[in-house]
Motif scaffolding. Structure first.
Motif, short mmCIF file in Angstrom:
data_model
loop_
_atom_site.label_atom_id
_atom_site.label_comp_id
_atom_site.label_asym_id
_atom_site.label_seq_id
_atom_site.Cartn_x
_atom_site.Cartn_y
_atom_site.Cartn_z
N VAL A 1 0.85 -1.18 0.00
CA VAL A 1 0.00 0.00 0.00
C VAL A 1 0.89 1.24 0.00
O VAL A 1 1.90 1.29 0.71
N LEU A 2 0.54 2.19 -0.81
CA LEU A 2 1.37 3.39 -0.97
C LEU A 2 1.60 4.10 0.37
O LEU A 2 2.71 4.54 0.67
N THR A 3 0.55 4.19 1.18
CA THR A 3 0.70 4.88 2.46
C THR A 3 1.62 4.11 3.42
O THR A 3 2.32 4.72 4.23
N ASP A 4 1.62 2.77 3.32
CA ASP A 4 2.53 1.98 4.15
C ASP A 4 3.98 2.26 3.78
O ASP A 4 4.86 2.36 4.64
N PHE A 5 4.23 2.35 2.47
CA PHE A 5 5.57 2.68 2.00
C PHE A 5 6.00 4.05 2.54
O PHE A 5 7.12 4.21 3.03
N GLY A 6 5.09 5.01 2.46
CA GLY A 6 5.41 6.35 2.95
C GLY A 6 5.68 6.37 4.44
O GLY A 6 6.60 7.05 4.90
N ARG A 7 4.89 5.60 5.18
CA ARG A 7 5.08 5.56 6.64
C ARG A 7 6.42 4.92 7.00
O ARG A 7 7.16 5.42 7.84
N ASP A 8 6.76 3.82 6.34
CA ASP A 8 8.00 3.11 6.66
C ASP A 8 9.24 3.93 6.34
O ASP A 8 10.28 3.79 6.99
N LEU A 9 9.15 4.77 5.31
CA LEU A 9 10.30 5.60 4.93
C LEU A 9 10.19 7.04 5.42
O LEU A 9 10.99 7.89 5.04
N ASN A 10 9.17 7.30 6.26
CA ASN A 10 8.97 8.64 6.82
C ASN A 10 8.86 9.72 5.74
O ASN A 10 9.45 10.80 5.84
N LEU A 11 8.09 9.41 4.70
CA LEU A 11 7.91 10.37 3.62
C LEU A 11 6.76 11.33 3.93
O LEU A 11 5.83 11.00 4.66
N HIS A 12 6.85 12.51 3.35
CA HIS A 12 5.79 13.49 3.50
C HIS A 12 4.71 13.25 2.43
O HIS A 12 4.95 12.59 1.41
N LYS A 13 3.52 13.79 2.67
CA LYS A 13 2.42 13.61 1.71
C LYS A 13 2.81 14.15 0.33
O LYS A 13 2.44 13.57 -0.69
N ARG A 14 3.54 15.25 0.32
CA ARG A 14 3.94 15.84 -0.96
C ARG A 14 4.84 14.88 -1.74
O ARG A 14 4.72 14.74 -2.96
N GLN A 15 5.74 14.20 -1.05
CA GLN A 15 6.63 13.25 -1.71
C GLN A 15 5.86 12.06 -2.27
O GLN A 15 6.13 11.58 -3.37
#
Length: 221
Positions: free
Chosen positions: A155-169
């Protein structure tokens, strides 16, 4: 030699202990490829790499790096940076900073720290002038992340959470994958919708995966 032996009678910390690595270890720590070592890397390149490495997530501006050279020559700095960029040893991105006066400036990072940097870490008025470099970094991070997963998808949001990405990224990555997939059916990353059932309610959530010409699309769960 142990640390205690190196400090000797000055174990109270009164003196500063400086550890000097061999040239081979310096290259290894900086992840310098063998071809680059043989061809072009010299003292100035190592000086830049080590300074940028010490800066970690904060990175360094070209103005700060120019000060490393005795004569402060910007031309020498850019020549050295061009060599480092050609071997992908550093990432250079342009920022626009609005305060105290509008200006453009380059920020330099080692690749492993570049993804964690946001312009607001430098100044709240700063933004990247172009997202092209960011897209390359995000896609490389996404591929490395997905290849570690058995399903090659997440899931895209899981990827973002695991790598501490911002919503913009995440939005930049999502838009880039969709655009590239339209232009190239064989593009390595693909984005699709999946129905998730973490609760009694159904919800749509974007998933993405490593595309394969022989393997079927990962099952929707």
């Amino acid at each position: 030699m142990s640390l205690d032996d190196a400090l000797g009678p000055h174990g109270d910390g009164a003196l500063t202990l400086i550890v000097i690595a061999s040239q081979e270890l310096r290259f290894r720590a900086l992840n310098a490829p063998f071809q680059a070592i043989l061809a072009d890397l010299g003292g100035e390149h190592l000086q830049i790499l080590e300074a940028v490495g010490r800066a970690r997530i904060r990175g360094m501006s070209t103005t700060e790096l120019a000060a490393l050279f005795a004569d402060g020559t910007v031309k020498r700095l850019h020549n050295a940076l061009d060599t480092l960029l050609s071997y992908n040893l550093v990432v250079k991105r342009m920022m626009i900073v609005a305060r105290p006066a509008m200006r453009r400036m380059n920020i330099i990072h080692l690749p492993r720290f570049a993804l964690e940097f946001t312009p607001h870490m430098f100044d709240t008025s700063a933004e990247f002038e172009s997202d092209d470099a960011c897209k390359k970094i995000l896609c490389a991070a996404a591929e490395a992340y997905l290849l570690k997963l058995p399903s090659r998808s997440c899931v895209l949001t899981d990827f973002g959470r695991d790598l501490n990405l911002h919503k913009r990224q995440l939005e930049i990555l999502r838009s880039h994958i969709l655009q590239e997939a339209k232009k190239d059916d064989a593009y390595r990353l693909e984005l699709f919708q999946a129905v998730l059932r973490p609760t009694k309610k159904l919800r749509w959530s974007p998933r993405f995966s490593i595309a394969s010409g022989t393997s079927p699309r990962p099952p929707v769960r």
